[in-house]
Design an enzyme around this catalytic site. Structure first.
Site, PDB file in Angstrom:
ATOM      1  N   LYS A   1       0.825  -1.210   0.000  1.00  0.00           N
ATOM      2  CA  LYS A   1       0.000   0.000   0.000  1.00  0.00           C
ATOM      3  C   LYS A   1       0.865   1.268   0.000  1.00  0.00           C
ATOM      4  CE  LYS A   1      -3.973  -2.092   2.421  1.00  0.00           C
ATOM      5  NZ  LYS A   1      -4.771  -1.992   3.688  1.00  0.00           N
TER       6      LYS A   1
ATOM      7  N   TYR B   1     -12.461  -2.516  -2.967  1.00  0.00           N
ATOM      8  CA  TYR B   1     -12.933  -2.418  -1.581  1.00  0.00           C
ATOM      9  C   TYR B   1     -14.459  -2.318  -1.494  1.00  0.00           C
ATOM     10  CZ  TYR B   1      -8.238  -1.937   0.452  1.00  0.00           C
ATOM     11  OH  TYR B   1      -6.951  -2.171   0.893  1.00  0.00           O
TER      12      TYR B   1
ATOM     13  N   ASN C   1      -1.885   0.416   7.303  1.00  0.00           N
ATOM     14  CA  ASN C   1      -1.409  -0.910   7.720  1.00  0.00           C
ATOM     15  C   ASN C   1      -0.614  -1.657   6.646  1.00  0.00           C
ATOM     16  OD1 ASN C   1      -3.533  -1.583   6.101  1.00  0.00           O
ATOM     17  ND2 ASN C   1      -4.632  -2.794   7.614  1.00  0.00           N
TER      18      ASN C   1
ATOM     19  N   HIS D   1      -2.084  -5.392   1.784  1.00  0.00           N
ATOM     20  CA  HIS D   1      -3.366  -6.075   1.598  1.00  0.00           C
ATOM     21  C   HIS D   1      -3.078  -7.517   1.217  1.00  0.00           C
ATOM     22  CE1 HIS D   1      -7.383  -7.109   0.122  1.00  0.00           C
ATOM     23  NE2 HIS D   1      -6.761  -7.691  -0.891  1.00  0.00           N
TER      24      HIS D   1
ATOM     25  N   GLU E   1     -10.058 -10.460  -6.970  1.00  0.00           N
ATOM     26  CA  GLU E   1      -9.089  -9.363  -6.896  1.00  0.00           C
ATOM     27  C   GLU E   1      -7.997  -9.493  -7.964  1.00  0.00           C
ATOM     28  OE1 GLU E   1      -7.869  -9.611  -2.797  1.00  0.00           O
ATOM     29  OE2 GLU E   1      -9.813  -8.884  -2.069  1.00  0.00           O
TER      30      GLU E   1
HETATM   31  P1  IDP Z   1      -7.821  -6.621   5.904  1.00  0.00           P
HETATM   32  O1  IDP Z   1      -6.999  -5.650   5.086  1.00  0.00           O
HETATM   33  O2  IDP Z   1      -7.016  -7.164   7.057  1.00  0.00           O
HETATM   34  O3  IDP Z   1      -8.467  -7.699   5.086  1.00  0.00           O
HETATM   35  P2  IDP Z   1     -10.450  -5.385   6.103  1.00  0.00           P
HETATM   36  O4  IDP Z   1     -11.381  -5.513   7.276  1.00  0.00           O
HETATM   37  O5  IDP Z   1     -10.816  -6.096   4.854  1.00  0.00           O
HETATM   38  O6  IDP Z   1      -8.987  -5.784   6.613  1.00  0.00           O
HETATM   39  O7  IDP Z   1     -10.310  -3.828   5.804  1.00  0.00           O
HETATM   40  C1  IDP Z   1      -9.697  -3.382   4.612  1.00  0.00           C
HETATM   41  C2  IDP Z   1      -8.789  -2.224   4.930  1.00  0.00           C
HETATM   42  O8  IDP Z   1      -9.571  -1.127   5.352  1.00  0.00           O
HETATM   43  C3  IDP Z   1      -7.812  -2.460   6.079  1.00  0.00           C
HETATM   44  O9  IDP Z   1      -6.646  -3.145   5.675  1.00  0.00           O
HETATM   45  C4  IDP Z   1      -7.501  -1.048   6.506  1.00  0.00           C
HETATM   46  O10 IDP Z   1      -6.562  -0.432   5.603  1.00  0.00           O
HETATM   47  C5  IDP Z   1      -8.854  -0.372   6.318  1.00  0.00           C
HETATM   48  N1  IDP Z   1      -9.622  -0.350   7.567  1.00  0.00           N
HETATM   49  C6  IDP Z   1     -10.306  -1.375   8.119  1.00  0.00           C
HETATM   50  N2  IDP Z   1     -10.903  -0.985   9.280  1.00  0.00           N
HETATM   51  C7  IDP Z   1     -10.587   0.317   9.438  1.00  0.00           C
HETATM   52  C8  IDP Z   1     -10.890   1.296  10.448  1.00  0.00           C
HETATM   53  O11 IDP Z   1     -11.581   1.028  11.431  1.00  0.00           O
HETATM   54  N3  IDP Z   1     -10.366   2.549  10.259  1.00  0.00           N
HETATM   55  C9  IDP Z   1      -9.593   2.881   9.184  1.00  0.00           C
HETATM   56  N4  IDP Z   1      -9.274   1.995   8.216  1.00  0.00           N
HETATM   57  C10 IDP Z   1      -9.762   0.727   8.334  1.00  0.00           C
HETATM   58 MG    MG Z   2      -9.989  -7.571   3.665  1.00  0.00          MG
END
Ligand code: IDP
Ligand code: MG
Length: 151
Positions: free
Chosen positions: A11, A51, A114, A117, A128
């Protein structure tokens, strides 16, 4: 044990911090083979498609802004249980809940920054990969040449 493919994204925060090589190395040294690799800038449509499941959530707009904010690397990795293996290497979504030694724990603090992905299932991986590698023929690996010895 199933041979799987999964989609990973390095990312924008990881790209801007110069961590792309380090992150790719962690997947590579685990034994996941690269079968697709692209450097690209995600546009809003692509971000929405990728997303889509998060549309309507409070963090959605911020997420789209983040993922479209600089070039990223998209990769397809192949190996035994590649989906779970990649997610294990990445760590939990929230870096402060991720296990030490994972990418998100070692390099991150914020869920909204974070670093990586990884597809969450083989069905998501198929969907994807079709978004990021549309129309591309991904190569297969054949181990018919000795990597060490010139014959
Ligand atoms: P993942 O990336 O571990 O699969 P997901 O729940 O699919 O997690 O969420 C996708 C992305 O959305 C996360 O990697 C993160 O970048 C963002 N995200 C998820 N929850 C939050 C939040 O509560 N605040 C801000 N960004 C979030
Ligand atoms: Mg996810």
């Amino acid at each position: 044990m199933a041979l799987e493919r999964t989609l990973i994204l390095i990312k924008p925060d990881a790209m801007q911090r110069g961590l792309a090589g380090e992150i790719l190395a962690r997947f590579e040294r685990r034994g996941l083979r690269m079968v697709g690799l692209r450097l690209l800038k995600v546009d809003r449509d692509m971000a929405r498609q990728h997303y889509g499941e998060h549309e309507g959530k409070p963090f959605f707009n911020g997420l789209v802004k983040y993922i479209t904010s600089s070039p990223i690397i998209a990769g397809v990795l192949e190996g035994t249980n590649a989906v779970a293996a990649a997610r294990q290497i990445m760590g939990a979504t929230r870096p402060t809940e991720a296990a030490p030694g994972t990418i998100r724990a070692d390099f991150g603090l914020e869920v909204g920054r974070n670093l990586v992905h990884g597809s969450d299932s083989t069905a998501s991986a198929r969907r994807e990969i079709a978004i990021f590698f549309a129309g591309e023929r991904l190569p297969t690996w054949k181990r018919d040449v000795d990597p060490w010895v010139f014959e």
